[in-house]
Structure formats: structure tokens, C-alpha cells
Design a protein around this motif. Structure first.
Motif, mmCIF file in Angstrom:
data_model
loop_
_atom_site.group_PDB
_atom_site.id
_atom_site.type_symbol
_atom_site.label_atom_id
_atom_site.label_comp_id
_atom_site.label_asym_id
_atom_site.label_seq_id
_atom_site.Cartn_x
_atom_site.Cartn_y
_atom_site.Cartn_z
ATOM 1 N N PHE A 163 0.835 -1.203 0.000
ATOM 2 C CA PHE A 163 0.000 0.000 0.000
ATOM 3 C C PHE A 163 0.875 1.261 0.000
ATOM 4 C CE2 PHE A 163 -3.556 -2.559 2.259
ATOM 5 C CZ PHE A 163 -4.062 -2.965 1.035
ATOM 6 N N LEU A 164 1.920 1.244 0.805
ATOM 7 C CA LEU A 164 2.794 2.432 0.866
ATOM 8 C C LEU A 164 3.497 2.641 -0.489
ATOM 9 C CD1 LEU A 164 4.144 4.742 2.464
ATOM 10 C CD2 LEU A 164 5.960 3.150 3.063
ATOM 11 N N ILE A 165 3.998 1.566 -1.062
ATOM 12 C CA ILE A 165 4.697 1.689 -2.355
ATOM 13 C C ILE A 165 3.729 2.198 -3.424
ATOM 14 C CG2 ILE A 165 5.830 0.374 -4.211
ATOM 15 C CD1 ILE A 165 7.151 -1.337 -1.999
ATOM 16 N N ASN A 166 2.506 1.698 -3.376
ATOM 17 C CA ASN A 166 1.521 2.144 -4.360
ATOM 18 C C ASN A 166 1.271 3.649 -4.246
ATOM 19 O OD1 ASN A 166 -0.533 1.522 -6.404
ATOM 20 N ND2 ASN A 166 -1.935 2.211 -4.821
ATOM 21 N N LYS A 167 1.271 4.151 -3.021
ATOM 22 C CA LYS A 167 1.077 5.573 -2.777
ATOM 23 C C LYS A 167 2.249 6.386 -3.343
ATOM 24 C CE LYS A 167 -1.230 7.802 1.082
ATOM 25 N NZ LYS A 167 -1.312 7.891 2.543
ATOM 26 N N LEU A 168 3.436 5.780 -3.265
ATOM 27 C CA LEU A 168 4.660 6.481 -3.686
ATOM 28 C C LEU A 168 4.872 6.469 -5.196
ATOM 29 C CD1 LEU A 168 7.230 5.057 -1.132
ATOM 30 C CD2 LEU A 168 6.866 7.495 -1.565
ATOM 31 N N LYS A 169 4.259 5.477 -5.822
ATOM 32 C CA LYS A 169 4.557 5.163 -7.221
ATOM 33 C C LYS A 169 4.433 6.359 -8.176
ATOM 34 C CE LYS A 169 3.543 1.341 -10.067
ATOM 35 N NZ LYS A 169 2.731 0.141 -10.348
ATOM 36 N N THR A 170 3.329 7.071 -8.046
ATOM 37 C CA THR A 170 3.130 8.193 -8.973
ATOM 38 C C THR A 170 4.031 9.375 -8.595
ATOM 39 O OG1 THR A 170 1.299 8.845 -7.580
ATOM 40 C CG2 THR A 170 0.754 7.673 -9.627
ATOM 41 N N LYS A 171 4.447 9.419 -7.328
ATOM 42 C CA LYS A 171 5.271 10.547 -6.872
ATOM 43 C C LYS A 171 6.753 10.342 -7.172
ATOM 44 C CE LYS A 171 2.056 11.296 -3.074
ATOM 45 N NZ LYS A 171 1.396 12.587 -3.242
ATOM 46 N N LEU A 172 7.151 9.079 -7.281
ATOM 47 C CA LEU A 172 8.551 8.755 -7.608
ATOM 48 C C LEU A 172 8.534 7.798 -8.818
ATOM 49 C CD1 LEU A 172 10.020 8.036 -4.030
ATOM 50 C CD2 LEU A 172 10.681 9.936 -5.508
ATOM 51 N N PRO A 173 8.097 8.291 -9.962
ATOM 52 C CA PRO A 173 7.828 7.374 -11.080
ATOM 53 C C PRO A 173 9.053 6.642 -11.629
ATOM 54 C CG PRO A 173 7.577 9.663 -11.758
ATOM 55 C CD PRO A 173 7.814 9.686 -10.290
ATOM 56 N N LYS A 174 10.244 7.172 -11.386
ATOM 57 C CA LYS A 174 11.429 6.519 -11.955
ATOM 58 C C LYS A 174 12.086 5.532 -10.989
ATOM 59 C CE LYS A 174 12.600 9.663 -15.563
ATOM 60 N NZ LYS A 174 12.553 11.122 -15.380
ATOM 61 N N SER A 175 11.727 5.607 -9.722
ATOM 62 C CA SER A 175 12.402 4.769 -8.715
ATOM 63 C C SER A 175 11.903 3.327 -8.753
ATOM 64 C CB SER A 175 12.136 5.324 -7.316
ATOM 65 O OG SER A 175 12.384 6.706 -7.287
ATOM 66 N N ALA A 176 12.785 2.422 -8.351
ATOM 67 C CA ALA A 176 12.388 1.026 -8.150
ATOM 68 C C ALA A 176 12.034 0.869 -6.675
ATOM 69 C CB ALA A 176 13.534 0.096 -8.518
ATOM 70 N N MET A 177 10.944 0.148 -6.393
ATOM 71 C CA MET A 177 10.497 0.012 -4.997
ATOM 72 C C MET A 177 10.075 -1.417 -4.725
ATOM 73 S SD MET A 177 8.287 3.429 -4.590
ATOM 74 C CE MET A 177 8.141 4.348 -6.102
ATOM 75 N N ILE A 178 10.584 -1.951 -3.642
ATOM 76 C CA ILE A 178 10.298 -3.355 -3.339
ATOM 77 C C ILE A 178 9.843 -3.536 -1.890
ATOM 78 C CG2 ILE A 178 12.782 -3.790 -2.866
ATOM 79 C CD1 ILE A 178 12.308 -6.660 -3.963
ATOM 80 N N GLY A 179 8.863 -4.399 -1.688
ATOM 81 C CA GLY A 179 8.404 -4.765 -0.350
ATOM 82 C C GLY A 179 9.204 -5.968 0.129
ATOM 83 N N LEU A 180 9.763 -5.886 1.340
ATOM 84 C CA LEU A 180 10.722 -6.908 1.773
ATOM 85 C C LEU A 180 10.377 -7.618 3.071
ATOM 86 C CD1 LEU A 180 14.145 -5.295 0.800
ATOM 87 C CD2 LEU A 180 13.077 -7.287 -0.231
ATOM 88 N N GLY A 181 9.141 -7.482 3.549
ATOM 89 C CA GLY A 181 8.725 -8.232 4.748
ATOM 90 C C GLY A 181 9.689 -8.073 5.904
ATOM 91 N N GLY A 182 10.159 -9.187 6.420
ATOM 92 C CA GLY A 182 11.016 -9.156 7.609
ATOM 93 C C GLY A 182 12.509 -9.097 7.308
#
Ligand code: UDP
Length: 240
Positions: A163-182
Motif C-alpha cells: 500500500f505504501l509503495i503504491n502511494k509512492l509510485k506516482t510521486k517517484l515514477p522513476k524509482s524502483a520500490m520493493i516490499g521486503l517483509g522481515g
């Protein structure tokens, strides 16, 4: 990379090697979801989460559960542990003078993670780091946007991190973002990763469940229900 996407329970999963995933993320940016059976089951119940996974640039099968599910459907797909993909991404971005941001885990865990990454990864440039126990999400989003990281590592557990990455996606369109759990828990040195034999056999989940029995509640009934649904999907030719 030529996209090789297969479908399970209506969700597209990328079939690629670790190097292909890293190169793709480095060149294209976007959201990387490392998916497991619990997340697929959750997507079935939550259309918003389904949309997020469906619009992710890369969906990587993290655990053996998804690999087995895909095998049932006739697909041979490589498993890429999120924790290893995360480290490979940090190395690739740092080697190329790109910046990194971290969000997640308890404050002391995050501090140790940052310290260890600085020690281990040559040329790493951490432009932002915040623990995962914040009150105001917008504050975190704004701070991340201001620091303009090329790679964002979010370790809040699922679905919070997606959810957080999805929120960031349009604001940082060029960055790579990954969810990494623990993963930060392990990188901090506080939590030990499963011994190699468990990793090799795809039984890391079993090791973690033995160490943290409260995880059993999360895995059951999600795992057997997932396998049952996939068997049904196969039986009814993808019409499940
Ligand atoms: N976490 C966090 N903020 C929260 C809830 C969890 O930063 O509000 C962190 C938690 O400290 C842990 C990680 O998210 O480091 C989740 O770990 P877990 O083992 O549950 O994730 P998994 O690897 O199973 O996806």
C-alpha cells in the motif's frame, strides 16, 4: 528482458532469473512485489490489493508455496527469495552510484540494518531511513519524495508495504520500490535466516514457524486453502 508472465488465481507472476529481475528493475523502476500464498489469498478478498499486484512492474514468486501452485498449473517457475533480491538490488544500484532509501522495522533494527549495509555494500548511498512504526504516513511519503531515492526498500510486512509503495509510485515514477517483509530483521543481525539446507529445500517458512510459532496462525489455513484453490483452478481449466 522478454516478459514471461504466467497466471495463478488471476494474478500475473513473472518467470525470470534474479539477474533479469535486477536488470529490469534497474532499467525500468516501478513496483516489485515478492508474492506468497498468503498475499494471493488476500488479493482474492481485496480488489484494491489485486489492482496493486496487477499493476506492479514485477511480481516475483518469493516462497515455495507459489512455486508449487504454479507447478500444479504446469508452469516451471524460478523462486527468488525477496531478501536476496533486495540485497542484489542494493548492490546493483550502489555500484552505479544510485541512492537508496529504507522504511520499516523497529527503530533499533533499522539502525543496525543501516550500519550493517554501510559496512557490507561498497559505495552505498542511503539518502533516507525511517522505522516502520510511524503515525503519519503522509510525512513518510513526503520525506521520501524529497530525498529522491533511486531504490526504495520497504519492510513493513504485507499488505502494508504494498500500500505504501503504491502511494509512492506516482510521486517517484522513476524509482524502483520493493516490499521486503522481515528482511531488515535479518540484515540487522538480530534474526537469523534459516540454515542453508532449509533455504535450498524451500523450507524457510518451516524454520521461521518453528522459531516463531505464532506465525502458524498466518500460514494455516492460508496455505492448504491456496493449494486447494489452485487444484480447483487446474481442474476447471483456469475458470476458477
Ligand atoms: N513492521 C513494521 N511496521 C508495522 C508492522 C510491521 O515496520 O507496522 C515490520 C516488522 O517489525 C518486521 C516486518 O515489518 O520487521 C514484517 O515482518 P514479517 O516477518 O511479518 O514479514 P514477512 O517476512 O512474513 O512478510
Amino acid at each position: 528482458m522478454d516478459r514471461d508472465r504466467v497466471k495463478i488465481q488471476g494474478l500475473g507472476i513473472d518467470n525470470c532469473s534474479m539477474d533479469e529481475a535486477v536488470d529490469y528493475a534497474y532499467s525500468n523502476g516501478g513496483q516489485i512485489v515478492t508474492i506468497n500464498p498468503e498475499m494471493i489469498s488476500y488479493a482474492k478478498k481485496n480488489p484494491y490489493f489485486t489492482d496493486i499486484v496487477s499493476s506492479a512492474e514485477l511480481v516475483i514468486p518469493d516462497g515455495i508455496g507459489v512455486q508449487i501452485g504454479l507447478k500444479i498449473l504446469g508452469y516451471d517457475v524460478k523462486r527468488i527469495p525477496g531478501i536476496e533480491l533486495g540485497k542484489a538490488l542494493i548492490t546493483k544500484f550502489s555500484d552505479n552510484n544510485k541512492s537508496v532509501a529504507l522504511v520499516g522495522a523497529k527503530p533499533e533494527i533499522l539502525k543496525l540494518t543501516v550500519k550493517n549495509l554501510i559496512k557490507e555494500v561498497e559505495n552505498i548511498n542511503i539518502v533516507y531511513a525511517h522505522d516502520g512504526y510511524y503515525k503519519d504516513e503522509d510525512e513518510i511519503v513526503n520525506a521520501l519524495v524529497d530525498s529522491k531515492p533511486d531504490l526504495v526498500l520497504v519492510a513493513l510486512g504485507s499488505p502494508k508495504q504494498e500500500f505504501l509503495i503504491n502511494k509512492l509510485k506516482t510521486k517517484l515514477p522513476k524509482s524502483a520500490m520493493i516490499g521486503l517483509g522481515g528482511s531488515f530483521d535479518v540484515w540487522s543481525g538480530v534474526v537469523k535466516r534459516a540454515p542453508k539446507i532449509y533455504q535450498k529445500l524451500g523450507l524457510e517458512w518451516l524454520y521461521r514457524t518453528i522459531k516463531e510459532p505464532q506465525r502458524l496462525k498466518r500460514i494455516f489455513p492460508a496455505l492448504p486453502v491456496f493449494i486447494f484453490k489452485v487444484l480447483k483452478e487446474r481442474l476447471f481449466d483456469g475458470k476458477c
